[in-house]
Design an enzyme around this catalytic site. Sequence first.
Site, PDB file in Angstrom:
ATOM      1  N   GLU A 257     -23.281  14.652  -2.530  1.00 36.50           N
ATOM      2  CA  GLU A 257     -22.793  14.593  -1.296  1.00 36.50           C
ATOM      3  C   GLU A 257     -22.162  15.583  -0.694  1.00 36.50           C
ATOM      4  OE1 GLU A 257     -21.127  10.831  -1.044  1.00 36.50           O
ATOM      5  OE2 GLU A 257     -23.366   9.680  -1.003  1.00 36.50           O
TER       6      GLU A 257
ATOM      7  N   GLU B 219       1.174  -1.379  -0.123  1.00 36.56           N
ATOM      8  CA  GLU B 219      -0.146  -0.370   0.115  1.00 36.56           C
ATOM      9  C   GLU B 219       0.720   1.157  -0.299  1.00 36.56           C
ATOM     10  OE1 GLU B 219      -3.461   0.897   0.118  1.00 36.56           O
ATOM     11  OE2 GLU B 219      -2.275   2.850  -0.351  1.00 36.56           O
TER      12      GLU B 219
ATOM     13  N   TYR C 211     -23.096  10.565  -6.949  1.00 36.45           N
ATOM     14  CA  TYR C 211     -23.038  10.548  -5.337  1.00 36.45           C
ATOM     15  C   TYR C 211     -22.002  11.790  -5.084  1.00 36.45           C
ATOM     16  CZ  TYR C 211     -24.761   5.697  -6.288  1.00 36.45           C
ATOM     17  OH  TYR C 211     -25.028   4.037  -6.113  1.00 36.45           O
TER      18      TYR C 211
ATOM     19  N   GLY D 234     -16.899  11.803 -11.434  1.00 37.42           N
ATOM     20  CA  GLY D 234     -16.667  11.079 -11.680  1.00 37.42           C
ATOM     21  C   GLY D 234     -14.411  10.578 -11.135  1.00 37.42           C
TER      22      GLY D 234
ATOM     23  N   GLU E 132     -42.712   2.299   7.642  1.00 39.25           N
ATOM     24  CA  GLU E 132     -44.111   1.705   7.393  1.00 39.25           C
ATOM     25  C   GLU E 132     -45.385   2.562   6.091  1.00 39.25           C
ATOM     26  OE1 GLU E 132     -47.297   3.076  10.050  1.00 39.25           O
ATOM     27  OE2 GLU E 132     -46.392   4.728  10.633  1.00 39.25           O
TER      28      GLU E 132
ATOM     29  N   HIS F  13     -45.312   1.554  14.049  1.00 40.79           N
ATOM     30  CA  HIS F  13     -45.937   3.232  13.861  1.00 40.79           C
ATOM     31  C   HIS F  13     -45.671   3.875  15.126  1.00 40.79           C
ATOM     32  CE1 HIS F  13     -49.007   5.961  13.075  1.00 40.79           C
ATOM     33  NE2 HIS F  13     -49.270   5.935  14.450  1.00 40.79           N
TER      34      HIS F  13
ATOM     35  N   THR G 167     -18.069  -0.237  -2.006  1.00 38.36           N
ATOM     36  CA  THR G 167     -17.035  -1.222  -1.083  1.00 38.36           C
ATOM     37  C   THR G 167     -17.661  -2.037  -0.827  1.00 38.36           C
ATOM     38  OG1 THR G 167     -15.821   1.265   0.255  1.00 38.36           O
ATOM     39  CG2 THR G 167     -15.945  -0.827   1.826  1.00 38.36           C
TER      40      THR G 167
ATOM     41  N   ALA H 108       3.559  -0.871  -5.318  1.00 41.57           N
ATOM     42  CA  ALA H 108       4.240  -1.583  -6.236  1.00 41.57           C
ATOM     43  C   ALA H 108       4.039  -1.180  -7.647  1.00 41.57           C
ATOM     44  CB  ALA H 108       3.455  -3.282  -5.109  1.00 41.57           C
TER      45      ALA H 108
ATOM     46  N   CYS I  60     -16.644   6.850   1.415  1.00 39.65           N
ATOM     47  CA  CYS I  60     -17.281   6.857   2.709  1.00 39.65           C
ATOM     48  C   CYS I  60     -17.236   6.982   4.508  1.00 39.65           C
ATOM     49  CB  CYS I  60     -17.878   5.150   2.340  1.00 39.65           C
ATOM     50  SG  CYS I  60     -16.890   4.290   1.377  1.00 39.65           S
TER      51      CYS I  60
ATOM     52  N   CYS J 282     -12.769   4.102   0.764  1.00 46.63           N
ATOM     53  CA  CYS J 282     -13.527   4.481   1.641  1.00 46.63           C
ATOM     54  C   CYS J 282     -13.083   4.731   2.854  1.00 46.63           C
ATOM     55  CB  CYS J 282     -14.364   2.910   1.831  1.00 46.63           C
ATOM     56  SG  CYS J 282     -15.626   2.621   2.688  1.00 46.63           S
TER      57      CYS J 282
ATOM     58  N   LYS K 216     -16.485  11.323   4.977  1.00 49.04           N
ATOM     59  CA  LYS K 216     -17.278  11.502   3.968  1.00 49.04           C
ATOM     60  C   LYS K 216     -18.920  11.488   5.265  1.00 49.04           C
ATOM     61  CE  LYS K 216     -21.059   9.126   2.175  1.00 49.04           C
ATOM     62  NZ  LYS K 216     -20.619   8.452   1.258  1.00 49.04           N
TER      63      LYS K 216
HETATM   64  P1  NDP Z   1     -20.684   9.429 -10.852  1.00 45.08           P
HETATM   65  O1  NDP Z   1     -20.063   8.212 -11.970  1.00 45.08           O
HETATM   66  O2  NDP Z   1     -21.520   9.109  -9.880  1.00 45.08           O
HETATM   67  O3  NDP Z   1     -20.394  10.991 -11.301  1.00 45.08           O
HETATM   68  C1  NDP Z   1     -20.058  10.976 -11.908  1.00 45.08           C
HETATM   69  C2  NDP Z   1     -20.594  13.051 -12.491  1.00 45.08           C
HETATM   70  O4  NDP Z   1     -19.280  13.646 -13.238  1.00 45.08           O
HETATM   71  C3  NDP Z   1     -22.097  12.802 -13.199  1.00 45.08           C
HETATM   72  O5  NDP Z   1     -22.664  13.152 -12.878  1.00 45.08           O
HETATM   73  C4  NDP Z   1     -21.378  12.840 -14.219  1.00 45.08           C
HETATM   74  O6  NDP Z   1     -22.428  13.327 -15.705  1.00 45.08           O
HETATM   75  C5  NDP Z   1     -20.092  14.129 -14.593  1.00 45.08           C
HETATM   76  N1  NDP Z   1     -19.100  14.258 -15.425  1.00 45.08           N
HETATM   77  C6  NDP Z   1     -18.211  12.472 -16.084  1.00 45.08           C
HETATM   78  N2  NDP Z   1     -17.336  13.827 -16.806  1.00 45.08           N
HETATM   79  C7  NDP Z   1     -17.782  15.032 -16.829  1.00 45.08           C
HETATM   80  C8  NDP Z   1     -17.087  15.925 -17.965  1.00 45.08           C
HETATM   81  N3  NDP Z   1     -16.103  16.065 -18.329  1.00 45.08           N
HETATM   82  N4  NDP Z   1     -17.282  17.739 -17.339  1.00 45.08           N
HETATM   83  C9  NDP Z   1     -18.605  17.460 -16.210  1.00 45.08           C
HETATM   84  N5  NDP Z   1     -19.029  16.768 -15.530  1.00 45.08           N
HETATM   85  C10 NDP Z   1     -19.216  15.926 -15.742  1.00 45.08           C
HETATM   86  O7  NDP Z   1     -18.656   9.495  -9.704  1.00 45.08           O
HETATM   87  P2  NDP Z   1     -18.093  10.574  -8.660  1.00 45.08           P
HETATM   88  O8  NDP Z   1     -16.772  11.042  -8.616  1.00 45.08           O
HETATM   89  O9  NDP Z   1     -19.067  10.909  -7.934  1.00 45.08           O
HETATM   90  O10 NDP Z   1     -18.644   9.186  -7.936  1.00 45.08           O
HETATM   91  C11 NDP Z   1     -17.668   7.905  -8.639  1.00 45.08           C
HETATM   92  C12 NDP Z   1     -18.177   6.578  -7.782  1.00 45.08           C
HETATM   93  O11 NDP Z   1     -18.108   6.175  -6.229  1.00 45.08           O
HETATM   94  C13 NDP Z   1     -20.004   6.598  -7.671  1.00 45.08           C
HETATM   95  O12 NDP Z   1     -20.373   5.809  -8.942  1.00 45.08           O
HETATM   96  C14 NDP Z   1     -20.634   5.034  -7.172  1.00 45.08           C
HETATM   97  O13 NDP Z   1     -20.571   4.766  -7.492  1.00 45.08           O
HETATM   98  C15 NDP Z   1     -19.181   5.771  -6.152  1.00 45.08           C
HETATM   99  N6  NDP Z   1     -19.367   6.464  -4.966  1.00 45.08           N
HETATM  100  C16 NDP Z   1     -20.741   6.230  -3.779  1.00 45.08           C
HETATM  101  C17 NDP Z   1     -20.619   6.301  -3.052  1.00 45.08           C
HETATM  102  C18 NDP Z   1     -22.055   5.791  -1.725  1.00 45.08           C
HETATM  103  O14 NDP Z   1     -22.208   5.317  -1.704  1.00 45.08           O
HETATM  104  N7  NDP Z   1     -22.718   6.922  -1.209  1.00 45.08           N
HETATM  105  C19 NDP Z   1     -20.696   7.202  -2.426  1.00 45.08           C
HETATM  106  C20 NDP Z   1     -19.424   7.890  -3.846  1.00 45.08           C
HETATM  107  C21 NDP Z   1     -18.199   7.490  -4.847  1.00 45.08           C
HETATM  108  P3  NDP Z   1     -23.026  12.530 -16.492  1.00 45.08           P
HETATM  109  O15 NDP Z   1     -24.288  11.549 -15.934  1.00 45.08           O
HETATM  110  O16 NDP Z   1     -23.613  13.393 -17.560  1.00 45.08           O
HETATM  111  O17 NDP Z   1     -22.311  11.720 -16.861  1.00 45.08           O
END
Ligand code: NDP
Length: 465
Positions: A185, A39, A181, A266, A445, A440, A315, A119, A52, A47, A55
Amino acid sequence: MADTGAGYDYDLFVIGAGSGGVRAARMSAANGAKVAIAEERHLGGTCVNVGCVPKKLFTYAAHVPEEIEDAAGYGWTVGAGRFDWKTLVANKNAEIERLNGIYGKLLSNAGVTLYEARATLIDPHTIEVGGERVTAERILIAVGGRPNMPDEPGAELGVTSDEMFFLDELPKRAIVAGGGYIAVEFAGILKGLGVEVVQLYRSSLFLRGFDRDVRLHLAAEMRKKGIDLRFDTIISKTEKQADGSLAATLSDGSVLETDLILYAIGRSAYTEGLGLEAAGVETDRFGAIKVDADYRTSQPNIYALGDVIDRVPLTPVAIGEGMVFAFNTYAGQSRKMDYRDIPSAVFSAPTIGTVGLTEEEAVAEYGEIDVYMSEFRPMKHTLSGNQERALLKLLVDVKTDRVVGLHMVGPDAAEITQGFAVAFRAGATKADFDATVGIHPTSAEEFVTMREATRRATRESAAAE
Ligand code: NDP
């Protein structure tokens, strides 16, 4: 170093001690393998360190002002509070260090050798780690992902979620770019902590992939809380101003002054410089490692799982994949990870909980769907005066009566959805929901007391929209 009998230093070398890597390493060792793990950053991966866990701690902090406001309706007079960002970060850091320590202990108790170094792969059986070369019969790549950055001018003035957990100061104003996400958040966290937040999303409605009613409901609730949500808008360029603040020019030509820009657009597989080519490991066009159902890469003795592959970047999914890998490889089992009906939550303000299909997906798959929807003011807010409303939605396949989608936006949505996810996986029908006695008074519910369908959705009605 004593070899494993097969001429290698280790049976298994795991690269990346995040959720998936640690679980795979521990379970493989428990089943008799000689295991090492490397690591380069911090034990527990995204996470635990920059995802997670911190956050969720931040969302608790962000919720406090609302609780204080709500208290008045219950007769409490609470003085004006004062928030100290540095205290929150320090307390969070202490908790994360405690968790890092637990991860270290779990690994050493399992007999896994830990290399706290980067690594890289030299060939299919050789790893260079901390200036040393070691060999392994099998290698597991579990290096996870990293946040994407855009390439517009001035993007380097912004930060990603990685930095958000360690900011020296809480900004007064922030722009959150993205609509997934992480973006929603953090928009909620920052707003809760008193920051003026503008959230930008590139298309017409954020949270693509979620149920449309859920997306609309969350957007309305976020706006009620004062988040300035702007759809169909992106940043075209950013410049630093003389006073240190940032000026973001938006795609509509307007200029927004802010103190912080968070890019949450993303994440991508963190494979750069890992030596994948030297080891013969193929990636897809987005850089994710290609694997088969057993997490085997194009190089038969090298495996990959978690966020570095193109499956579900959550995760609990990485942990599940780690278990499948370890038990199939070292205990002769033939487990399969089931990717259907994975429940998930977005810890937005308010929270989303979801399992199964969206209405759009359900109609496409089953043809005729009864939609049960309930929108209401949670009981807590009757006295608090808080205007937040909750949304509960059930999707039922007309032919079989099976519940094929369950969605909620509101307080405790994550906790509630986790419980219902079990019934969901067990194939519960609407009749099973109806026969379940409610608790209740709760919000949950509502899921077992929705008697009349709000509407019937069909392929024809969907096409007409
Ligand atoms: P997401 O894939 O959820 O969202 C990415 C967002 O960025 C989308 O709205 C996307 O738009 C937008 N986007 C992508 N490329 C561009 C760009 N070039 N310019 C502007 N906007 C762009 O990614 P996150 O980074 O938020 O999270 C990654 C992953 O991590 C999640 O998919 C989830 O699986 C996981 N995660 C889970 C959480 C939880 O369980 N609570 C919390 C945080 C993360 P569009 O939709 O139009 O493509």
